[in-house]
Design an enzyme around this catalytic site. Structure first.
Site, PDB file in Angstrom:
ATOM      1  NE  ARG A 142      33.657  65.551  37.036  1.00 22.59           N
ATOM      2  CZ  ARG A 142      34.897  65.560  36.505  1.00 22.59           C
ATOM      3  NH1 ARG A 142      35.166  66.286  35.431  1.00 22.59           N
ATOM      4  NH2 ARG A 142      35.846  64.842  37.053  1.00 22.59           N
TER       5      ARG A 142
ATOM      6  CB  SER B 199      36.246  29.304  71.669  1.00 21.92           C
ATOM      7  OG  SER B 199      37.029  30.013  72.607  1.00 21.92           O
TER       8      SER B 199
END
Length: 467
Positions: A337, A298
């Site tokens: 497409r 931490s």
């Protein structure tokens, strides 16, 4: 100044095998591999000289190309294949240049590259899943009979064993492995040409002098005396060159492969996320039943050892469904497409591969370094002063005084035990004196939580039989 994405905000994938297999250079190499395989396949089918295939393969080295330059030039055409074809063509000898990207469309190359990247990434993910499953199996076997509190809706419910919990983690990991293995085996090459008809390839006929063309029995005589190649054989040859599955149809707007991949990846993130969620809960300070071997530091609290692997997996499990949703949304692609649907897939697919790759890597590390604390598990079983076996008592009492009366008696006893902060067994001694039908019951045995784990052991054994 331009900087590469080195994973500063992505610690889950930073340094993982998946990071290397999904980077820009990896995608570039996959596109080059697709281009080289296409030329080699056409050579094998008599559509190109053999040396052309060799020439394109020699040139198809990502280190020879400027990834950033390709990215910037991709803006003008909307995809990176367009500038890559220009550069690759310039990189081969002049006599091989007509055979670079011959007959293909950009989506053929980029879709195929995505499948190659996925296949290469899944290989590393599957390795990590196997390691994770092996480590979790070790915990399940070691702690087959280690009793702990089973929790439902965050509260103590009935006793269980850590072995059964770990066996459940392993079952999910193996489910993920099986899904990813099946998807990986089905990843297809993409080849369809401009609109999925392979028409451009039919325009390029095999020269009569080509040995392959002369020996072919599948082709047909063209109007100019040259033999036309079997285009389905070309697709098969292309897939073989790549080590991918042969597609039944071009899948430019038939996005089953992407959707299946997205689903399997999202499931894998969730499967690993279940293990991480349990570890995060059980490693809380006030629970303390497991802990990561090497907790993270931490920045503010020197005493903390944070469950970092579990945290990173949990983050991946939360992000993965959203990425998969984007890929599922691209199924609705128009025409032969699409405009936008295909383009929307690229980044979330890579992010999903990276997330799951990182999560699998963390999962293996988490399972290997997980410390189990049986003593604390046993202590926590008694936090409710015997109430954790109320289900067992209800069943035994019901046989003697009926279900309704048993529930009434136990509810009153539980309230008294809770208000007087005393053990349920002590209260029940008084109850037995007031309920003659309950006389003779062994309360010490009935209220012992370690005697009420059901089939946890056999269930664990059965789960571990799965390979």
């Amino acid at each position: 100044m331009h900087e590469s994405d080195v994973g500063l905000l992505a610690p889950g994938r930073a340094g993982s095998p998946a990071e290397a297999t999904t980077g820009d250079s990896a995608f570039l190499q996959a596109m080059l591999d697709a281009e080289a395989a296409l030329t080699r396949a056409q050579s094998a089918c008599g559509l190109a000289p053999e040396e052309a295939g060799h020439a394109v393969t020699r040139a198809a080295d990502a280190d020879r190309f400027d990834v950033r330059d390709l990215a910037l030039r991709a803006r003008s055409g909307g995809n990176p294949v367009i500038p890559l074809v220009v550069d690759l063509t310039a990189a081969v000898p002049e006599d091989a240049r007509p055979y670079v990207h011959r007959g293909a469309t950009s989506q053929d190359i980029l879709d195929t590259a995505a499948m190659l990247v996925a296949s290469r990434t899944l290989a590393t993910v599957l390795d990590d899943l196997e390691r994770a499953a092996g480590e979790v199996a070790r915990h399940a076997a070691t702690h087959r009979d280690t009793q702990m509190a089973g929790r439902t809706l965050t509260q103590h419910a009935v006793p269980t064993t850590f072995g059964l919990k770990a066996a459940g983690w392993r079952a999910l990991i193996l489910d993920a492995r099986d899904r990813l293995s099946a998807v990986r085996a089905s990843l297809p090459a993409q080849l369809g040409g401009a609109a999925g008809t392979l028409a451009a390839f039919s325009a390029f006929s095999a020269p009569a002098a080509s040995p392959v063309a002369e020996e072919s029995t599948d082709g047909q005589e063209g109007t100019d005396g040259r033999r036309e190649v079997d285009l389905l054989a070309l697709v098969a040859a292309y897939a073989r060159e790549l080590g991918l599955a042969e597609p039944v149809l071009p899948w430019h707007t038939l996005r089953t492969p992407i959707a299946d991949l997205a689903g399997a990846l999202a499931f894998t993130a969730g499967a690993l996320g279940k293990m991480a969620a349990d570890v995060l809960t059980l490693s809380r300070t006030e629970i303390g039943e497991v802990e990561e071997e090497e907790g993270g530091d931490s920045s503010a609290l020197p005493h903390k050892a944070n469950p970092v692997h579990a945290t990173l997996i949990a983050a991946a499990a939360r992000r993965a469904p959203g990425l998969a949703a984007t890929l599922y949304g691209s199924l609705a692609a128009e025409d032969e497409r699409p405009a936008g649907a295909w383009h929307a897939e690229w980044e979330p697919l890579r992010d999903l591969l990276r997330l799951v790759g990182g999560a699998a890597h963390d999962g293996a590390a988490l399972a290997a370094g997980l410390r189990v604390v049986p003593y604390t598990m046993r202590e926590n079983l008694h936090l409710t002063d015997g109430l954790i076996v109320s289900e067992r008592l209800a069943a035994v009492f019901a046989d003697r005084i009926g279900r309704a009366r048993a529930r009434e008696v136990l509810a009153a006893a539980a309230d008294r035990a809770h208000s007087e902060t005393t053990d349920l067994a002590d209260v029940l001694f008084d109850v037995l004196r007031e309920e003659p039908e309950l006389a003779g019951l062994d309360l010490a045995e009935l209220t012992d939580p370690t005697r009420y784990t059901g089939c946890a052991g056999p269930l664990t054994d059965r789960a571990l039989e799965r390979r």
